[in-house]
Design an enzyme around this catalytic site. Structure first.
Site, PDB file in Angstrom:
ATOM      1  N   HIS A  10       0.831  -1.202   0.000  1.00 37.53           N
ATOM      2  CA  HIS A  10       0.000   0.000   0.000  1.00 37.53           C
ATOM      3  C   HIS A  10       0.871   1.259   0.000  1.00 37.53           C
ATOM      4  O   HIS A  10       2.052   1.219   0.342  1.00 37.53           O
ATOM      5  CB  HIS A  10      -0.930   0.017   1.225  1.00 37.53           C
ATOM      6  CG  HIS A  10      -0.170   0.039   2.516  1.00 37.53           C
ATOM      7  ND1 HIS A  10       0.408   1.184   3.022  1.00 37.53           N
ATOM      8  CD2 HIS A  10       0.130  -0.949   3.385  1.00 37.53           C
ATOM      9  CE1 HIS A  10       1.021   0.904   4.154  1.00 37.53           C
ATOM     10  NE2 HIS A  10       0.869  -0.397   4.403  1.00 37.53           N
ATOM     11  N   GLU A  83      -2.032  -7.195   7.386  1.00 39.96           N
ATOM     12  CA  GLU A  83      -0.674  -7.073   7.923  1.00 39.96           C
ATOM     13  C   GLU A  83      -0.545  -7.837   9.239  1.00 39.96           C
ATOM     14  O   GLU A  83      -1.536  -8.119   9.922  1.00 39.96           O
ATOM     15  CB  GLU A  83      -0.330  -5.587   8.124  1.00 39.96           C
ATOM     16  CG  GLU A  83       1.037  -5.298   8.704  1.00 39.96           C
ATOM     17  CD  GLU A  83       2.213  -5.748   7.840  1.00 39.96           C
ATOM     18  OE1 GLU A  83       2.321  -6.954   7.546  1.00 39.96           O
ATOM     19  OE2 GLU A  83       3.054  -4.904   7.499  1.00 39.96           O
TER      20      GLU A  83
END
Length: 178
Positions: A10, A83
């Site tokens: 990201h 994550e």
């Protein structure tokens, strides 16, 4: 048939710019992160990408949406692409973690695969969910190009698993900028 997988981190967040542990924290992209995603969208606009997948965290969803826009596709969030969870370290700057959790941090630095921050997740747990998720995506898109937007640690661990590298060294051997 070969499937081409674009494994993307990201864009930048305020936490990543300031070296904070973001992990499971659901933080937004910074303006720089939006710029990065828009640049990557332009770069990949001519690629025949069949599908976009992403972590369910806002920073990954927004990045994936910006990259998928030129293709007219909507990214599919996949929970197992999220994550690593840094537990009690979440949201803290690295230097504060080093000072406040010195022994725990030192142990984790030595073995981030099997050790986790208190109330956090091990690298092994990330591999156990991330690799099957990626395999499933590849199976669904045999012979196609697919973009996956996830996170720095999760991506590096997955790459170690896919390339046969020792995942204990993912932090030393691999890097992935926003």
């Amino acid at each position: 048939m070969t499937t081409r997988l674009y494994l993307i981190r990201h864009g930048q967040t305020a936490h990543s710019a300031a070296d904070h542990f973001s992990g499971a924290s659901d933080v937004d992209l910074a303006e720089e992160g939006r710029r990065q995603a828009t640049c990557l969208a332009q770069r990949l606009a001519g690629e025949p990408i069949a599908a976009f997948y992403c972590s369910p965290l806002r920073r990954a969803i927004e990045t994936a949406g910006l990259i998928a826009r030129p293709h007219g596709l909507t990214p599919t969030p996949v929970a197992d692409l999220r994550e690593i969870d840094y537990g009690l370290w979440e949201g803290l700057p690295r230097d504060e973690v080093v000072a406040q959790f010195a022994d725990e941090y030192a142990a984790w630095e030595g073995d981030p695969l099997t050790l986790a921050p208190r109330d956090g997740e091990t690298g092994l747990a990330v591999l156990a969910r991330m690799l099957p998720a990626l395999r499933d995506i590849v199976r669904r898109h045999e012979g196609q190009r697919v973009a996956v937007v996830a996170h720095k640690s999760a991506n590096r661990l997955a790459l170690c698993g896919l390339l046969g590298l020792d995942p204990r060294t993912y932090r030393d051997r691999l890097d992935q900028s926003p």
